[in-house]
Scaffold this motif. Structure first.
Motif, PDB file in Angstrom:
ATOM      1  N   THR A  23     -46.486  13.927  -6.576  1.00 25.20           N
ATOM      2  CA  THR A  23     -47.841  14.170  -7.045  1.00 25.20           C
ATOM      3  C   THR A  23     -48.920  14.168  -5.788  1.00 25.20           C
ATOM      4  OG1 THR A  23     -48.341  11.844  -7.160  1.00 25.20           O
ATOM      5  CG2 THR A  23     -47.514  13.112  -9.163  1.00 25.20           C
ATOM      6  N   LYS A  62     -37.862  20.641 -12.086  1.00 25.02           N
ATOM      7  CA  LYS A  62     -38.748  20.458 -13.401  1.00 25.02           C
ATOM      8  C   LYS A  62     -40.128  19.408 -13.078  1.00 25.02           C
ATOM      9  CE  LYS A  62     -35.583  21.516 -16.962  1.00 25.02           C
ATOM     10  NZ  LYS A  62     -35.013  21.060 -18.475  1.00 25.02           N
ATOM     11  N   THR A  63     -39.723  18.457 -12.165  1.00 23.84           N
ATOM     12  CA  THR A  63     -40.836  17.630 -11.880  1.00 23.84           C
ATOM     13  C   THR A  63     -41.782  18.641 -10.848  1.00 23.84           C
ATOM     14  OG1 THR A  63     -39.492  15.669 -11.974  1.00 23.84           O
ATOM     15  CG2 THR A  63     -41.429  15.557 -10.739  1.00 23.84           C
ATOM     16  N   GLU A  66     -44.003  20.612 -12.571  1.00 24.46           N
ATOM     17  CA  GLU A  66     -45.169  20.030 -13.219  1.00 24.46           C
ATOM     18  C   GLU A  66     -46.185  19.584 -12.269  1.00 24.46           C
ATOM     19  OE1 GLU A  66     -45.973  15.702 -15.567  1.00 24.46           O
ATOM     20  OE2 GLU A  66     -44.030  16.774 -15.589  1.00 24.46           O
ATOM     21  N   ASN A  67     -45.923  19.250 -10.969  1.00 25.38           N
ATOM     22  CA  ASN A  67     -46.725  18.804 -10.243  1.00 25.38           C
ATOM     23  C   ASN A  67     -47.335  19.797  -9.107  1.00 25.38           C
ATOM     24  OD1 ASN A  67     -46.642  15.970 -10.954  1.00 25.38           O
ATOM     25  ND2 ASN A  67     -44.750  15.759 -10.015  1.00 25.38           N
TER      26      ASN A  67
END
Length: 669
Positions: A23, A62-63, A66-67
């Motif tokens: 993040t 995939k992470t 998202e970030n």
């Protein structure tokens, strides 16, 4: 990553990768990026290893999806790679392996992430993943207004055409070609042919356009050179002397922060039978070339890569370039011809040969002028001989190549002048000596017979017969086995004709109770009679043009003369049967006059003398048999799925799950 698959499965726990996909935004100037792209590995060499790697990458990707809108870390990774490609050519000249090594590692990571992204999102959403870097850095005053996706594609093309192929650059050149293939893989997941899109626009009209001819030429030379992948020691960072040793120690220390040694490609995953391709760059370059050449034309512009493929010329051609061929270039035809002859075992090499024969008049003229055409034709015949082991598309392309070759009369004459000895792959009979022309006839007829008993593909046997018809007027000194095979095919057709006729008659009389089958019988009968007509025309063409040179065909014809009796009065064959009747009657009379219980040698002697005595004007002249290959309307409906099926099955180090592939069925071919 570690040295075995269990460590690869632990990638999601790696701290550096967690930072990349996490993040927090990481500035391009942070030392983190040097650490991230400093690892030593051997790329996956087969789809089994690639599957293991991709399964480990998917949760990370995939992470990141998202970030990334908040961090822009994917775009920063792209920038890190781009910053290193600017000095890549100089690094190569200076043998700066560290620089090349890091650039390769960055690109490998980008490719792995892109492959998952493309599966998970649309082209527009992918484009956004590139632009998030710009948004994230604009708030701090960094970044620019460039299109990072187009810049990446342009840099990859520049890299391929400008960086020389050496042991130390082999891996990054392979990775650049593979990344472009991955970018085009959206087509795999679409049932319809893609005729536009962001990636399509960039490669067809963007900054890549000016490099069209250089890219096509480089990909062709990669195929021609057939360079084997250098051993790991030559393209993984190596110490050279004391200074190199210190540098290697430094790099090893950095690498330990992420992946020490990734040896999937070397050790192989358990249970995977696929052998690593010894020529990965050659194979991948050819696949990319075929993908590019088969992209559809735009609404108001032709495909420039197809233009380049269709108009390149020999390096020995001294004529000036034509203005209407904007992407033309010159290449060594002899080297290309040699590579084509050597590589016909693969579908993609056969497809390239077809493409050049069909679309590049310069290359076709050159190939047909060669005096060693047997080097090209023999591998094609071997493909057809092992028809039951090949996919149907490979067989189809091999047949079309023969059909195109037989459009040339000089080819049809020359194949009978080439004498072959002891053909190892032809195992049905011992062929101690046979002409290339007779072998071609043997193999093509064998293919027809296989097709009639197995697949029953009308187009396949039509193309086979068209090739034989083109050759028929030039048949010369047919081998006895070739002559026998011609007549045995006619016998098979006759048998099938009688069987269908009997079934139709029984159905008509109500014996089978299946009167609905009558239209099917009529259609089958019509198809078989078309083929019989074609075979009679082929035999007739040979007899009318070169009877005196083909005593073995006359012998086989006389030996099985009863086969032709039933067709003498058939309305579909009466005209063409006149010449066969004349030949059979003439030689039968001469054999009767020669006496009874004649030996084979005596029969052949009578035939040889009779062939000289038969007046040519006794045989009716028919129009010359000439067939020309013409591509179907909208050929992309066949070729684009075919090309992508080859990428899917033959791409080195690439794995796609069959689930989600829409372009072709898994059993197509």
């Amino acid at each position: 990553m570690g040295a075995n698959t269990s460590q690869v499965s632990d990638l999601s726990e790696n701290p550096s990768l967690r930072t990349l996909v996490g993040t927090e935004s990481v500035s391009q100037n942070e030392p983190f990026w040097n650490q991230l792209i400093s690892f030593t590995f051997i790329s996956p060499a087969n789809s089994g290893d690639s599957k293991i790697l991709e399964e480990a990458v998917i949760p990370l990707a995939k992470t990141l999806i998202e970030n990334n809108p908040r961090t822009g870390n994917f775009g920063t990774l792209i920038k890190v790679f781009l910053s290193r490609t600017k000095e890549l050519k100089i690094s190569t000249e200076c043998q700066d392996q560290l620089f090349i090594w890091q650039a390769h590692n960055a690109l490998f990571m980008i490719r792995c992430l892109l492959k998952v992204f493309i599966r998970e999102m649309s082209e527009e959403e992918l484009h956004q993943q590139f632009s998030y870097q710009e948004r994230a850095t604009n708030s701090t005053g960094e970044g620019g207004g460039e299109d990072l996706l187009e810049e990446l594609m342009s840099n990859l093309v520049h890299l391929i055409v400008e960086v020389p192929l050496l042991d130390i650059t082999y891996s990054i050149l392979f990775e650049a070609v593979t990344t472009l293939l991955v970018l085009f893989s959206y087509q795999l997941f679409q049932k319809d042919i893609l005729r536009d899109g962001i990636i399509y626009q960039h490669i067809m009209k963007g900054r890549c356009l000016s490099l069209t001819s250089r890219l096509v030429k480089t990909l062709l030379y990669n195929f021609i050179r057939q360079e084997k992948c250098p051993p790991p020691a030559t393209h993984i960072f190596q110490p050279h002397g004391e200074e190199g040793g210190m540098l290697y120690g430094l790099v090893s220390g950095v690498a330990s922060g992420l992946w020490s040694v990734f040896t999937l490609g070397g050790s192989g995953a358990k249970g995977v039978e696929q052998e690593p391709n010894p020529l990965p760059l050659s194979n991948q370059s050819l696949l990319l070339l075929l993908v590019l050449a088969n992209l559809t034309d735009g609404p108001d512009w032709p495909n420039p890569y197809r233009q380049a493929v269709t108009c390149f010329r020999n390096t020995q051609d001294t004529s000036s370039l034509l203005a209407d061929q904007p992407h033309s270039f010159q290449i060594n035809f002899n080297s290309l011809y040699t590579a084509l002859c050597e590589q016909q075992r693969s579908d993609q090499a056969t497809l390239l040969l077809y493409t050049l024969l069909h679309q590049n008049a310069n290359m076709r003229t050159y190939m047909l002028s060669r005096t060693d055409m047997d080097n090209l034709v023999m591998p094609i015949l071997e493909i057809l001989y092992h028809v039951e082991e090949r996919n149907s598309h490979h067989v189809y392309m091999a047949l079309i190549i023969l059909l195109i070759l037989t459009e040339d009369d000089a080819f049809n004459r020359s194949v009978h002048e080439v004498v072959l000895k002891n053909i190892s792959w032809y195992t049905e009979r011992t062929l101690t000596e046979i002409s290339l022309g007779s072998l071609l006839i043997l193999v093509v007829i064998r293919t027809i017979q296989f097709n009639m008993t197995r697949t029953r593909d009308k187009y396949l046997h039509t193309n086979c017969l068209a090739a034989l018809a083109n050759m028929s007027a030039q048949f010369r000194c047919l081998h006895q086995y070739a002559a026998q095979r011609i007549i045995s095919l006619f016998a098979l057709l006759s048998k099938k004709h009688n069987k269908v006729l009997e079934q139709a008659t029984q159905s008509l009389r109500g014996r089978t109770g299946d009167n609905n089958a009558l239209p099917d019988y009529a259609q089958d009968l019509c198809v078989i009679e078309e083929v019989i007509r074609m075979m009679l025309e082929i035999i007739n063409s040979c007899l009318a043009n070169s009877l005196h040179l083909n005593p073995n065909l006359v012998y086989a014809l006389l030996y099985k003369r009863e086969l032709f009796e039933q067709f003498r009065m058939h309305p579909s064959f009466q005209d063409i049967m006149q010449n066969l009747d004349t030949v059979i009657g003439f030689f039968s009379t001469r054999l009767e006059q020669a006496g009874s219980d004649l030996s084979v040698e005596r029969v052949q002697e009578v035939i040889m003398k009779g062939a000289q005595a038969l007046p040519k004007d006794r045989l009716k002249k028919f129009p010359e048999l000439k067939f020309k290959y013409v591509e179907e309307d909208q050929p992309e409906d066949f070729f684009i799925p075919y090309v992508w099926s080859l990428v899917f099955s033959s791409g080195v180090g690439l794995y796609w799950s069959p689930q989600g592939v829409e372009l072709f069925s898994m059993d197509s071919g």
